[in-house]
Design an enzyme around this catalytic site. Sequence first.
Site, short mmCIF file in Angstrom:
data_model
loop_
_atom_site.label_atom_id
_atom_site.label_comp_id
_atom_site.label_asym_id
_atom_site.label_seq_id
_atom_site.Cartn_x
_atom_site.Cartn_y
_atom_site.Cartn_z
N CYS A 86 36.49 35.18 49.54
CA CYS A 86 37.04 36.21 50.47
C CYS A 86 35.54 36.45 51.68
O CYS A 86 34.58 36.43 51.90
CB CYS A 86 36.54 37.88 50.03
SG CYS A 86 37.10 39.53 50.68
N CYS A 111 41.59 34.08 55.88
CA CYS A 111 41.58 34.93 54.98
C CYS A 111 42.43 34.20 53.89
O CYS A 111 42.99 33.58 54.55
CB CYS A 111 42.49 36.40 55.33
SG CYS A 111 43.00 37.52 53.92
N1 DGL Z 1 41.06 37.50 50.69
C1 DGL Z 1 40.56 38.73 51.84
C2 DGL Z 1 39.61 37.45 52.85
O1 DGL Z 1 39.93 37.29 52.49
C3 DGL Z 1 40.96 39.05 51.82
C4 DGL Z 1 42.35 40.23 50.99
C5 DGL Z 1 41.49 41.92 51.53
O2 DGL Z 1 41.54 42.45 52.34
O3 DGL Z 1 41.07 42.67 50.64
O4 DGL Z 1 38.95 38.54 53.18
#
Ligand code: DGL
Length: 286
Positions: free
Chosen positions: A86, A205
Site C-alpha cells: 500500500c 496506488c
Molecule cells: N492501495 C492503497 C495504496 O496503494 C490505497 C488505498 C486507500 O486509499 O486506502 O495507496
Amino acid sequence: MSDITTTDGPGGALPPGPIGVFDSGYGGLTVLRELRAALPDADFMYLGDNARAPYGTRSFDLVYRFTRQAVEYLFSRGCPMVILACNTASAKALRTIQQQDLPRMKPGLRVLGVIRPTVEALGEISRGGHVGLVATPGTVASESYDMELAKFQPHIRLSSRACPMWVPLVENMEAGGDGADYFVRRDLEQLLAADSDIDTIVLGCTHYPLLLPKIRRYVPGHVAVLTQGAIVARSLVDYLGRHKAMATAVSRGHSTEYLTTECPDKFAGMARMFLGTDIEARRIEL
Ligand code: DGL
C-alpha cells in the site's frame, strides 16, 4: 527491496512463518498475485483492513496507527516480515515503524514498503526522465516519491496528481463502469497538462491496476504505464537473495491465508476479481 538498510543479524533465530502482506483493502492483492508468482513455494498471509479503508484521505497519525496495528497483528501470527503493499501506508507509516517500533520488537523482524522499489525501477524505465505519478491524496501530500526520487534518481522530473475518487471506484466495484471514465480521464488530462513530455506514468496506488483498461484509453500510446506488482516481487526476490536469514525464516508450504477486518464473503468476491481465482477469507479484529 531496500526500503531499509538491514543485515541478517539475529534474523536467523526467527521460526519460519508466512510473508505478511498488508493493504488498507483489496489493492494489495495486485501485489500479492505477483509475489506468489515469483515465490510459488512461500507461504503468505494477506490482511486487508477493509473496515477502515480507504486510507488515502486519512491523516498521517491515523494511517500510522492503523498500519502499526496491522503489522503487530501479522507479527503476532508468526510472520517474520511484512510487506506494506500500500503506497499510502508506505508513505505515511513505514519510516516511523522502521525507526521507532521495530527496534522495540523481536530482533530480525522486518517491514518493507513499495515506494523505494518503484523509484529504483523508474531509473531504468523512464527514457526521457519525465514521470507522472497518480496516487491517493495521502501519498501525493507526503511527497515520498519526490523525496525518494531526489535521493536516488535526481535526473527525473516528477509531476503528481492526487486521484481521490479512484480507490472508492475500485472498492465499490465501479472500475469498469461509465462513471470511472469521467474521473480517470479528468485526472490523467490534468496530469499530462502539467508536463507534456511525460514518458512514464506510475500507478502509485496498488488499487489502480484494476482501472488499467480505462487508464490506457486516456494515455497516449507512447507513454508507458507502470504498475508495481512485478517490480515489488522482483525486489523481494532480490532482497531474500541478499538476506539469507530472512529467506530461511519464510515458511515454504505453498499456502496463502486471507484475512479481512470486514465481511469475509464480500472480501472473497472482490478477491476473485483481483486474483481471478476463488479464495476463502476469515474476519479478524485489529
Ligand atoms: N492501495 C492503497 C495504496 O496503494 C490505497 C488505498 C486507500 O486509499 O486506502 O495507496
